[in-house]
Design a protein around this motif. Structure first.
Motif, mmCIF file in Angstrom:
data_model
loop_
_atom_site.group_PDB
_atom_site.id
_atom_site.type_symbol
_atom_site.label_atom_id
_atom_site.label_comp_id
_atom_site.label_asym_id
_atom_site.label_seq_id
_atom_site.Cartn_x
_atom_site.Cartn_y
_atom_site.Cartn_z
ATOM 1 N N VAL A 197 -6.146 1.483 -7.655
ATOM 2 C CA VAL A 197 -6.000 2.936 -7.531
ATOM 3 C C VAL A 197 -7.246 3.472 -6.840
ATOM 4 C CG1 VAL A 197 -4.453 3.168 -9.497
ATOM 5 C CG2 VAL A 197 -6.911 3.297 -9.878
ATOM 6 N N MET A 198 -7.065 4.203 -5.741
ATOM 7 C CA MET A 198 -8.187 4.700 -4.944
ATOM 8 C C MET A 198 -8.176 6.219 -4.873
ATOM 9 S SD MET A 198 -8.572 1.932 -1.828
ATOM 10 C CE MET A 198 -6.890 1.854 -1.244
ATOM 11 N N CYS A 199 -9.357 6.804 -5.082
ATOM 12 C CA CYS A 199 -9.540 8.260 -4.959
ATOM 13 C C CYS A 199 -8.583 9.030 -5.861
ATOM 14 C CB CYS A 199 -9.388 8.704 -3.503
ATOM 15 S SG CYS A 199 -10.686 8.071 -2.428
ATOM 16 N N PHE A 216 0.842 -1.197 0.000
ATOM 17 C CA PHE A 216 0.000 0.000 0.000
ATOM 18 C C PHE A 216 0.874 1.243 0.000
ATOM 19 C CE2 PHE A 216 -1.942 3.469 2.445
ATOM 20 C CZ PHE A 216 -3.029 3.738 1.626
ATOM 21 N N VAL A 217 0.581 2.169 -0.924
ATOM 22 C CA VAL A 217 1.326 3.425 -1.035
ATOM 23 C C VAL A 217 0.373 4.578 -0.729
ATOM 24 C CG1 VAL A 217 2.754 4.874 -2.517
ATOM 25 C CG2 VAL A 217 2.764 2.386 -2.822
ATOM 26 N N PRO A 218 0.608 5.328 0.356
ATOM 27 C CA PRO A 218 -0.286 6.431 0.714
ATOM 28 C C PRO A 218 -0.068 7.645 -0.174
ATOM 29 C CG PRO A 218 1.562 6.394 2.209
ATOM 30 C CD PRO A 218 1.721 5.194 1.303
ATOM 31 N N GLY A 219 -0.999 8.573 -0.074
ATOM 32 C CA GLY A 219 -0.870 9.834 -0.796
ATOM 33 C C GLY A 219 -0.191 10.884 0.042
ATOM 34 N N LEU A 220 -0.515 12.133 -0.230
ATOM 35 C CA LEU A 220 0.094 13.245 0.490
ATOM 36 C C LEU A 220 -0.213 13.119 1.971
ATOM 37 C CD1 LEU A 220 0.124 16.895 -0.706
ATOM 38 C CD2 LEU A 220 -0.500 16.409 1.635
ATOM 39 N N VAL A 242 3.662 -9.170 -7.281
ATOM 40 C CA VAL A 242 3.277 -8.147 -6.321
ATOM 41 C C VAL A 242 2.015 -7.439 -6.803
ATOM 42 C CG1 VAL A 242 4.674 -6.301 -7.364
ATOM 43 C CG2 VAL A 242 4.173 -6.242 -4.926
ATOM 44 N N VAL A 243 1.199 -7.010 -5.845
ATOM 45 C CA VAL A 243 0.037 -6.166 -6.125
ATOM 46 C C VAL A 243 0.302 -4.815 -5.473
ATOM 47 C CG1 VAL A 243 -2.423 -5.806 -5.743
ATOM 48 C CG2 VAL A 243 -1.576 -8.101 -6.249
ATOM 49 N N LEU A 244 0.100 -3.746 -6.221
ATOM 50 C CA LEU A 244 0.308 -2.395 -5.710
ATOM 51 C C LEU A 244 -1.043 -1.732 -5.475
ATOM 52 C CD1 LEU A 244 3.211 -1.212 -8.055
ATOM 53 C CD2 LEU A 244 3.384 -2.266 -5.781
ATOM 54 N N VAL A 245 -1.191 -1.121 -4.308
ATOM 55 C CA VAL A 245 -2.421 -0.419 -3.938
ATOM 56 C C VAL A 245 -2.050 1.008 -3.584
ATOM 57 C CG1 VAL A 245 -4.390 -0.341 -2.366
ATOM 58 C CG2 VAL A 245 -3.403 -2.555 -3.003
ATOM 59 N N GLY A 246 -2.618 1.983 -4.293
ATOM 60 C CA GLY A 246 -2.263 3.369 -4.032
ATOM 61 C C GLY A 246 -3.470 4.240 -3.768
ATOM 62 N N HIS A 247 -3.333 5.164 -2.826
ATOM 63 C CA HIS A 247 -4.391 6.112 -2.516
ATOM 64 C C HIS A 247 -3.977 7.506 -2.953
ATOM 65 C CE1 HIS A 247 -6.338 9.036 0.358
ATOM 66 N NE2 HIS A 247 -7.378 8.475 -0.212
ATOM 67 N N SER A 248 -4.852 8.187 -3.699
ATOM 68 C CA SER A 248 -4.609 9.555 -4.129
ATOM 69 C C SER A 248 -3.300 9.630 -4.933
ATOM 70 C CB SER A 248 -4.595 10.472 -2.895
ATOM 71 O OG SER A 248 -4.611 11.820 -3.259
ATOM 72 N N MET A 249 -2.375 10.517 -4.548
ATOM 73 C CA MET A 249 -1.114 10.609 -5.289
ATOM 74 C C MET A 249 -0.354 9.284 -5.256
ATOM 75 S SD MET A 249 1.888 13.481 -4.960
ATOM 76 C CE MET A 249 2.387 12.982 -3.320
ATOM 77 N N GLY A 250 -0.556 8.484 -4.203
ATOM 78 C CA GLY A 250 0.077 7.172 -4.141
ATOM 79 C C GLY A 250 -0.351 6.274 -5.288
ATOM 80 N N ALA A 251 -1.556 6.492 -5.819
ATOM 81 C CA ALA A 251 -2.008 5.713 -6.971
ATOM 82 C C ALA A 251 -1.156 6.016 -8.202
ATOM 83 C CB ALA A 251 -3.480 6.008 -7.259
ATOM 84 N N PRO A 288 -4.107 -11.881 1.938
ATOM 85 C CA PRO A 288 -2.667 -11.672 2.110
ATOM 86 C C PRO A 288 -2.373 -10.500 3.047
ATOM 87 C CG PRO A 288 -3.403 -10.639 0.087
ATOM 88 C CD PRO A 288 -4.611 -11.343 0.664
ATOM 89 N N VAL A 289 -1.162 -10.472 3.568
ATOM 90 C CA VAL A 289 -0.718 -9.356 4.402
ATOM 91 C C VAL A 289 -0.554 -8.115 3.522
ATOM 92 C CG1 VAL A 289 1.174 -8.471 5.822
ATOM 93 C CG2 VAL A 289 0.431 -10.857 6.053
ATOM 94 N N VAL A 290 -1.079 -6.998 3.989
ATOM 95 C CA VAL A 290 -0.919 -5.732 3.273
ATOM 96 C C VAL A 290 0.252 -4.976 3.894
ATOM 97 C CG1 VAL A 290 -2.013 -3.583 2.561
ATOM 98 C CG2 VAL A 290 -3.396 -5.672 2.809
ATOM 99 N N ARG A 291 1.268 -4.739 3.098
ATOM 100 C CA ARG A 291 2.463 -4.034 3.577
ATOM 101 C C ARG A 291 2.329 -2.543 3.293
ATOM 102 N NH1 ARG A 291 3.583 -9.233 2.181
ATOM 103 N NH2 ARG A 291 5.369 -10.241 3.213
ATOM 104 N N ARG A 292 2.942 -1.730 4.142
ATOM 105 C CA ARG A 292 2.891 -0.294 3.927
ATOM 106 C C ARG A 292 4.218 0.217 3.392
ATOM 107 N NH1 ARG A 292 1.177 1.839 9.712
ATOM 108 N NH2 ARG A 292 0.813 -0.148 10.661
ATOM 109 N N ALA A 293 4.148 1.071 2.413
ATOM 110 C CA ALA A 293 5.347 1.704 1.870
ATOM 111 C C ALA A 293 5.404 3.137 2.389
ATOM 112 C CB ALA A 293 5.309 1.699 0.347
ATOM 113 N N VAL A 294 6.391 3.425 3.225
ATOM 114 C CA VAL A 294 6.530 4.743 3.839
ATOM 115 C C VAL A 294 7.816 5.388 3.336
ATOM 116 C CG1 VAL A 294 6.748 5.994 6.024
ATOM 117 C CG2 VAL A 294 5.276 3.974 5.886
ATOM 118 N N TRP A 295 7.727 6.649 2.930
ATOM 119 C CA TRP A 295 8.912 7.357 2.441
ATOM 120 C C TRP A 295 9.862 7.621 3.596
ATOM 121 C CZ3 TRP A 295 10.734 7.491 -2.156
ATOM 122 C CH2 TRP A 295 11.725 8.411 -2.515
ATOM 123 N N SER A 296 11.124 7.286 3.426
ATOM 124 C CA SER A 296 12.075 7.297 4.540
ATOM 125 C C SER A 296 12.418 8.690 5.045
ATOM 126 C CB SER A 296 13.364 6.573 4.125
ATOM 127 O OG SER A 296 14.008 7.250 3.055
#
Length: 232
Positions: free
Chosen positions: A107-109, A23-27, A79-88, A44-52
């Motif tokens: 892709v969400m929102c 999962f990739v978040p937006g702003l 892999v499956v990529l899930v993104g919200h807003s800009m993360g999409a 499946p387990v949903v992993r979070r991608a956080v900018w370091s």
């Protein structure tokens, strides 16, 4: 002195040979709600991608390249990529670079790039911008607001630059596009239908209740229903 590691995504829990959902978040980068998607026994387990480095603001395509590089280094073949807003949009860029290693993208929102208008939020003063983003009190009501507002403006300007560059990556992977009925960025299913021009495979469009932050209340079973479509 050792060289400083470049800013990058950190995926938690780490990717493994079994593949994964990222999962990739937006702003703003909020991901705490992902814990609810991973209650014991759920797969499946949903992993979070956080900018370091949150205060380091790279371009959308640079973030996509960084995420693709991370997946590539992990050796994961599925892999499956899930993104919200800009993360999409980050997921779109990453998936284009990973090609056959991506089983699907949610892709969400987020309307497709050619249907997303340039945002005027980059020009708002600090408090007006915080109000538009529904910033929490520990940011909006303190001296930290000025620094956060600088960050938000930088991200919106980079987003606008991405939209103006007319990017048109096409994926060899199916897309699930999710809109929220009260969200200015995704309320039109007709506009979401235009994600079909970004894939050579199939597109499925879904509408849910709520506004732009609907992802934070999204039931785990709903997300997993969308993910299961990629296994068919």
């Amino acid at each position: 002195m050792a060289a400083q590691e470049p800013a990058n995504y950190v995926v938690s829990p780490p990717l493994d040979d079994d593949g994964g959902v990222v999962f990739v978040p937006g702003l703003g980068g909020r991901t705490k709600f992902v814990d609810r998607w991973n209650e014991p026994g759920l797969e499946p387990v949903v992993r979070r991608a956080v900018w370091s480095e949150p205060m380091n603001v790279p371009s959308v395509d640079s973030r996509g390249a960084a995420l693709a590089s991370l997946v590539d280094r992990s050796g994961v073949a599925d892999v499956v990529l899930v993104g919200h807003s800009m993360g999409a949009l980050v997921c779109l860029e990453a998936a284009a670079r990973l090609d056959g290693r991506v089983r699907g993208v949610v892709v969400m929102c987020q309307y497709p790039p050619h249907r997303t208008p340039v945002s005027p939020l980059a020009e708002l003063p600090d408090r007006a911008l915080a109000a538009e983003l529904d910033a929490p009190p520990h940011i909006a009501d303190t001296a930290a607001l000025a620094e956060y507002a600088r960050l938000w403006r930088s991200e919106y300007r980079l987003l606008n630059r991405y939209l103006e560059s007319d990017p048109r990556p096409t994926l060899n992977a199916p897309i699930v596009a999710v809109g929220a009925k009260d969200d200015a960025s995704s309320w039109s299913s007709e506009s979401l239908d235009e994600w079909h021009s970004y894939t050579t495979r199939w597109l499925s469009v879904h509408m849910v209740a709520g506004g732009h932050q609907m992802v934070e209340e999204l039931p785990s079973e709903t997300l997993r229903e969308w993910l299961s479509a990629f296994s068919g």
